[in-house]
Design a protein around this motif. Structure first.
Motif, PDB file in Angstrom:
ATOM      1  N   ALA A 328      40.637  42.140  36.094  1.00 13.98           N
ATOM      2  CA  ALA A 328      41.839  42.412  36.891  1.00 13.98           C
ATOM      3  C   ALA A 328      42.220  43.880  36.875  1.00 13.98           C
ATOM      4  O   ALA A 328      42.653  44.428  37.888  1.00 13.98           O
ATOM      5  CB  ALA A 328      42.997  41.559  36.377  1.00 13.98           C
ATOM      6  N   GLY A 329      42.056  44.546  35.750  1.00 15.24           N
ATOM      7  CA  GLY A 329      42.501  45.929  35.634  1.00 15.24           C
ATOM      8  C   GLY A 329      41.484  46.967  36.062  1.00 15.24           C
ATOM      9  O   GLY A 329      41.795  48.169  36.037  1.00 15.24           O
ATOM     10  N   ARG A 330      40.289  46.543  36.471  1.00 16.80           N
ATOM     11  CA  ARG A 330      39.227  47.514  36.743  1.00 16.80           C
ATOM     12  C   ARG A 330      38.624  47.423  38.135  1.00 16.80           C
ATOM     13  O   ARG A 330      37.904  48.314  38.557  1.00 16.80           O
ATOM     14  CB  ARG A 330      38.113  47.349  35.702  1.00 16.80           C
ATOM     15  CG  ARG A 330      38.606  47.416  34.257  1.00 16.80           C
ATOM     16  CD  ARG A 330      37.449  47.493  33.286  1.00 16.80           C
ATOM     17  NE  ARG A 330      36.770  48.774  33.382  1.00 16.80           N
ATOM     18  CZ  ARG A 330      35.638  49.064  32.742  1.00 16.80           C
ATOM     19  NH1 ARG A 330      35.058  48.142  31.983  1.00 16.80           N
ATOM     20  NH2 ARG A 330      35.067  50.235  32.872  1.00 16.80           N
ATOM     21  N   VAL A 331      38.888  46.337  38.851  1.00 16.22           N
ATOM     22  CA  VAL A 331      38.180  46.110  40.107  1.00 16.22           C
ATOM     23  C   VAL A 331      38.474  47.199  41.139  1.00 16.22           C
ATOM     24  O   VAL A 331      37.562  47.640  41.866  1.00 16.22           O
ATOM     25  CB  VAL A 331      38.511  44.704  40.667  1.00 16.22           C
ATOM     26  CG1 VAL A 331      39.984  44.533  40.963  1.00 16.22           C
ATOM     27  CG2 VAL A 331      37.670  44.397  41.890  1.00 16.22           C
ATOM     28  N   GLU A 332      39.713  47.680  41.233  1.00 14.17           N
ATOM     29  CA  GLU A 332      40.025  48.690  42.251  1.00 14.17           C
ATOM     30  C   GLU A 332      39.359  50.025  41.949  1.00 14.17           C
ATOM     31  O   GLU A 332      39.113  50.817  42.853  1.00 14.17           O
ATOM     32  CB  GLU A 332      41.533  48.862  42.367  1.00 14.17           C
ATOM     33  CG  GLU A 332      42.227  47.712  43.077  1.00 14.17           C
ATOM     34  CD  GLU A 332      43.651  48.014  43.443  1.00 14.17           C
ATOM     35  OE1 GLU A 332      43.878  48.874  44.309  1.00 14.17           O
ATOM     36  OE2 GLU A 332      44.556  47.392  42.832  1.00 14.17           O
ATOM     37  N   ASP A 354      34.622  37.055  42.139  1.00 12.60           N
ATOM     38  CA  ASP A 354      34.680  36.070  41.056  1.00 12.60           C
ATOM     39  C   ASP A 354      35.759  36.565  40.088  1.00 12.60           C
ATOM     40  O   ASP A 354      35.503  37.452  39.278  1.00 12.60           O
ATOM     41  CB  ASP A 354      33.325  35.969  40.360  1.00 12.60           C
ATOM     42  CG  ASP A 354      33.380  35.146  39.075  1.00 12.60           C
ATOM     43  OD1 ASP A 354      34.466  34.661  38.715  1.00 12.60           O
ATOM     44  OD2 ASP A 354      32.330  35.007  38.407  1.00 12.60           O
ATOM     45  N   PRO A 355      36.970  36.018  40.152  1.00 11.06           N
ATOM     46  CA  PRO A 355      38.054  36.511  39.298  1.00 11.06           C
ATOM     47  C   PRO A 355      38.139  35.797  37.956  1.00 11.06           C
ATOM     48  O   PRO A 355      39.115  35.970  37.226  1.00 11.06           O
ATOM     49  CB  PRO A 355      39.289  36.203  40.150  1.00 11.06           C
ATOM     50  CG  PRO A 355      38.933  34.903  40.801  1.00 11.06           C
ATOM     51  CD  PRO A 355      37.443  34.962  41.070  1.00 11.06           C
ATOM     52  N   MET A 356      37.130  34.991  37.642  1.00 14.59           N
ATOM     53  CA  MET A 356      37.196  34.155  36.452  1.00 14.59           C
ATOM     54  C   MET A 356      36.556  34.822  35.232  1.00 14.59           C
ATOM     55  O   MET A 356      37.157  34.916  34.167  1.00 14.59           O
ATOM     56  CB  MET A 356      36.489  32.815  36.718  1.00 14.59           C
ATOM     57  CG  MET A 356      36.911  32.082  37.994  1.00 14.59           C
ATOM     58  SD  MET A 356      38.624  31.521  38.020  1.00 14.59           S
ATOM     59  CE  MET A 356      38.613  30.242  36.773  1.00 14.59           C
ATOM     60  N   HIS A 357      35.327  35.311  35.402  1.00 14.53           N
ATOM     61  CA  HIS A 357      34.492  35.589  34.236  1.00 14.53           C
ATOM     62  C   HIS A 357      34.824  36.854  33.483  1.00 14.53           C
ATOM     63  O   HIS A 357      34.461  36.988  32.311  1.00 14.53           O
ATOM     64  CB  HIS A 357      33.015  35.567  34.652  1.00 14.53           C
ATOM     65  CG  HIS A 357      32.511  34.197  34.905  1.00 14.53           C
ATOM     66  ND1 HIS A 357      32.572  33.603  36.146  1.00 14.53           N
ATOM     67  CD2 HIS A 357      31.986  33.276  34.069  1.00 14.53           C
ATOM     68  CE1 HIS A 357      32.083  32.381  36.066  1.00 14.53           C
ATOM     69  NE2 HIS A 357      31.721  32.155  34.827  1.00 14.53           N
ATOM     70  N   ALA A 358      35.495  37.820  34.101  1.00 13.18           N
ATOM     71  CA  ALA A 358      35.846  39.038  33.373  1.00 13.18           C
ATOM     72  C   ALA A 358      37.279  38.995  32.850  1.00 13.18           C
ATOM     73  O   ALA A 358      37.771  40.006  32.336  1.00 13.18           O
ATOM     74  CB  ALA A 358      35.649  40.254  34.272  1.00 13.18           C
ATOM     75  N   ASN A 359      37.935  37.858  32.951  1.00 12.17           N
ATOM     76  CA  ASN A 359      39.336  37.747  32.531  1.00 12.17           C
ATOM     77  C   ASN A 359      39.551  36.697  31.448  1.00 12.17           C
ATOM     78  O   ASN A 359      40.673  36.220  31.266  1.00 12.17           O
ATOM     79  CB  ASN A 359      40.211  37.417  33.753  1.00 12.17           C
ATOM     80  CG  ASN A 359      40.270  38.568  34.740  1.00 12.17           C
ATOM     81  OD1 ASN A 359      40.567  39.699  34.367  1.00 12.17           O
ATOM     82  ND2 ASN A 359      39.963  38.299  36.000  1.00 12.17           N
ATOM     83  N   ASP A 374      46.121  36.906  35.923  1.00 11.15           N
ATOM     84  CA  ASP A 374      44.981  37.826  35.913  1.00 11.15           C
ATOM     85  C   ASP A 374      43.981  37.461  37.013  1.00 11.15           C
ATOM     86  O   ASP A 374      43.394  38.340  37.654  1.00 11.15           O
ATOM     87  CB  ASP A 374      44.281  37.799  34.555  1.00 11.15           C
ATOM     88  CG  ASP A 374      45.132  38.389  33.440  1.00 11.15           C
ATOM     89  OD1 ASP A 374      46.054  39.175  33.750  1.00 11.15           O
ATOM     90  OD2 ASP A 374      44.892  38.049  32.265  1.00 11.15           O
ATOM     91  N   ILE A 375      43.765  36.165  37.191  1.00  9.64           N
ATOM     92  CA  ILE A 375      42.857  35.699  38.246  1.00  9.64           C
ATOM     93  C   ILE A 375      43.364  36.168  39.608  1.00  9.64           C
ATOM     94  O   ILE A 375      42.614  36.736  40.415  1.00  9.64           O
ATOM     95  CB  ILE A 375      42.729  34.166  38.186  1.00  9.64           C
ATOM     96  CG1 ILE A 375      41.987  33.756  36.913  1.00  9.64           C
ATOM     97  CG2 ILE A 375      42.025  33.618  39.421  1.00  9.64           C
ATOM     98  CD1 ILE A 375      42.071  32.273  36.595  1.00  9.64           C
ATOM     99  N   GLN A 380      43.605  40.190  44.255  1.00  8.05           N
ATOM    100  CA  GLN A 380      44.392  41.183  44.986  1.00  8.05           C
ATOM    101  C   GLN A 380      43.715  42.554  44.932  1.00  8.05           C
ATOM    102  O   GLN A 380      43.635  43.262  45.951  1.00  8.05           O
ATOM    103  CB  GLN A 380      45.805  41.257  44.401  1.00  8.05           C
ATOM    104  CG  GLN A 380      46.632  40.014  44.660  1.00  8.05           C
ATOM    105  CD  GLN A 380      47.925  39.993  43.855  1.00  8.05           C
ATOM    106  OE1 GLN A 380      48.001  40.553  42.756  1.00  8.05           O
ATOM    107  NE2 GLN A 380      48.956  39.332  44.393  1.00  8.05           N
ATOM    108  N   GLY A 381      43.214  42.933  43.755  1.00  6.75           N
ATOM    109  CA  GLY A 381      42.520  44.209  43.628  1.00  6.75           C
ATOM    110  C   GLY A 381      41.233  44.254  44.429  1.00  6.75           C
ATOM    111  O   GLY A 381      40.866  45.294  45.001  1.00  6.75           O
ATOM    112  N   PHE A 382      40.537  43.125  44.488  1.00  4.06           N
ATOM    113  CA  PHE A 382      39.311  43.025  45.285  1.00  4.06           C
ATOM    114  C   PHE A 382      39.621  43.246  46.765  1.00  4.06           C
ATOM    115  O   PHE A 382      38.940  44.011  47.451  1.00  4.06           O
ATOM    116  CB  PHE A 382      38.686  41.646  45.056  1.00  4.06           C
ATOM    117  CG  PHE A 382      37.588  41.277  46.011  1.00  4.06           C
ATOM    118  CD1 PHE A 382      36.317  41.794  45.873  1.00  4.06           C
ATOM    119  CD2 PHE A 382      37.835  40.383  47.052  1.00  4.06           C
ATOM    120  CE1 PHE A 382      35.300  41.444  46.751  1.00  4.06           C
ATOM    121  CE2 PHE A 382      36.829  40.019  47.934  1.00  4.06           C
ATOM    122  CZ  PHE A 382      35.561  40.557  47.787  1.00  4.06           C
TER     123      PHE A 382
END
Length: 459
Positions: A328-332, A354-359, A374-375, A380-382
């Motif tokens: 969540a904090g790194r995608v943008e 895929d908002p699951m595996h890195a959170n 976080d998901i 949203q960042g994606f």
């Protein structure tokens, strides 16, 4: 890549480094199991895989959206018509919300009928002081914490094949036999969801859909003749991790002469096995299914270019889906360079989140979990990253279940840490329950509306 299209064969991956494969104790038993798989009928057909590729080409062009969702790891124990129906209900509900909210077609792709193997960060784990092989999925061994259950057994590949065949038969019956009829949109709401805020919001949409159908009928439109109102396509996918299994189910198409992996309509390569020089990329470079690749925080623009050139050198729209799992904090920050690399190479990529595996994280009591917030934040960042680069945010890749589990924290009817032990049932990773999944669908539909407004040319 070590092979070319002319030299590729289903077994040519065996000359390449193959990570996260079980160390089978009996090579003869493996050979027998793979040989039996070669004799089995295909689970899916090449023509179906081509239809999915055409639908994904619409996603790549920004004219559709991909919903890829299902169980973290399917189970040999929890296998029934009811559990399959409940997963299908969630997919149909979420797709109805996304379509109604965005006015875009939704491609429905299940993590189902083959998702029996998982890569693990460590080969062993300690259970009550005993070191055991880490559970890798029911197609490899049992989940019970005993040395006997955790022994690698290639015969389980055949059990996985038969369960996948049964699951596919039921899915086809549900999706083509009336259950997925849009006139029955109210029936997809589960009892424990219907009383929730998400369920009541869904019922309002279902009523609007039924009102629209009545209006169309009143205008003289023959709704009975509109197949798309009464049947849907729900395609199947799984991580193509166990290469013995995938090799055994690869067939040459009688119409085109091309090779297809007939274990699923789409296969994806995981973050841990996406080395362009490795066996997984080598194997999937030779089959003509749609292929996905997971990209974690360490992925570079050079990785993207190498994967695109290895897996889709002909730049066929719909062939390649890149699934970002950044956190969540790194995608943008991390995604835009990858988007630019694909654009520079003129690769028609389907970009999915895929908002699951890195959170995921562990609670003080040892439960592996994820926060709904976080998901949502990663999705949203994606969207923000894609739109900043002029790319279409083409879909989401989720782990959920139709059961009333308490595995992920948060949601509109909040699951708290103290609730996790009420129904924590996953074999591996924590999944969204039905309420959380529907809640997320409404949030994503709002993002899709905003994205469509920004990417639609002015009249």
């Amino acid at each position: 890549m070590a092979t070319t299209e002319k030299t590729w064969s289903p077994g040519s991956w065996r000359g390449l480094p193959a990570l996260h494969q079980p160390d089978w104790p009996d090579p003869a038993a493996v050979e027998a199991a793979v040989g039996r798989l070669r004799e089995m009928p295909p689970l899916v057909f090449a023509g179906e895989a081509r239809q999915l590729r055409e639908s994904l080409a619409e996603v790549a062009a920004g004219r559709a959206f991909l919903l890829q969702a299902g169980d973290c790891a399917e189970s040999f124990h929890d296998f029934s018509a009811i559990s399959i129906r409940e997963k299908l209900k969630i997919i149909l509900q979420m797709a109805a919300v996304l379509t109604y909210g965005s006015m875009l077609p939704v491609v429905k792709l299940g993590r189902i009928a083959g998702q029996f193997v998982k890569p693990r960060s460590s080969p062993t784990e300690l259970v009550d002081g005993v070191e055991l092989p880490t559970f890798r999925g029911h197609m490899v061994h049992g989940d019970e914490p005993t040395p006997e259950a955790r022994a690698f057994d290639p015969a389980r590949m055949l059990q996985g094949y038969h369960q996948s065949a049964s699951t596919l038969n039921l899915l086809r019956a549900f999706t083509k036999g009336g259950f997925a009829d849009l006139t029955k949109v109210h029936l997809w709401n589960q009892e424990f969801v219907a009383s929730s805020p998400e369920g009541r919001r869904y019922e309002a949409i279902a009523a609007e859909i039924e009102r629209a159908l009545r209006f169309m009928a009143a205008c003289g439109i023959d709704l009975a003749a509109e197949r798309s109102l009464h049947e849907v396509d729900v395609w199947t996918s799984h991580e193509g991790l166990l290469l013995d299994y995938e090799e055994g189910l690869t067939r040459r198409d009688s119409l085109t002469g091309d090779w297809y992996d007939c274990s699923a309509h789409m296969l994806w390569i995981g973050e841990r096995t996406r080395d362009p020089a490795g066996a997984h990329v080598g194997f999937f470079s030779g089959v003509h299914n749609p292929i996905g690749v997971k990209l974690g925080p360490a992925a570079t623009p050079a990785d993207v270019m190498a994967l695109c050139e290895s897996l889709n050198p002909g730049r066929v729209p719909g062939r390649l889906t890149l699934i970002a799992r950044m956190g969540a904090g790194r995608v943008e920050e991390l995604l835009p360079p990858l988007l630019r690399a694909a654009a520079r190479g003129e690769h028609p990529v389907v970009w999915v989140c895929d908002p699951m595996h890195a959170n995921a994280f562990r609670t003080p009591r040892g439960y592996k979990t994820r926060r709904f917030e976080d998901i949502l934040a990663e999705i949203q960042g994606f969207f923000a990253a894609c739109l900043s680069e002029g790319a279409w945010p083409g879909g989401v890749h989720l782990e959920f279940t139709g059961e009333h589990v308490t595995e992920c924290l948060g949601g509109s009817e909040e699951v708290l840490e103290d609730h996790l032990d009420r129904n924590y049932a996953t074999l591996c990773d924590p999944r969204l329950n039905a309420r959380q999944s529907l809640d997320l669908a409404f949030r994503v539909a709002e993002l899709m509306r905003g994205a469509d407004e920004r990417t639609t040319p002015a009249p």
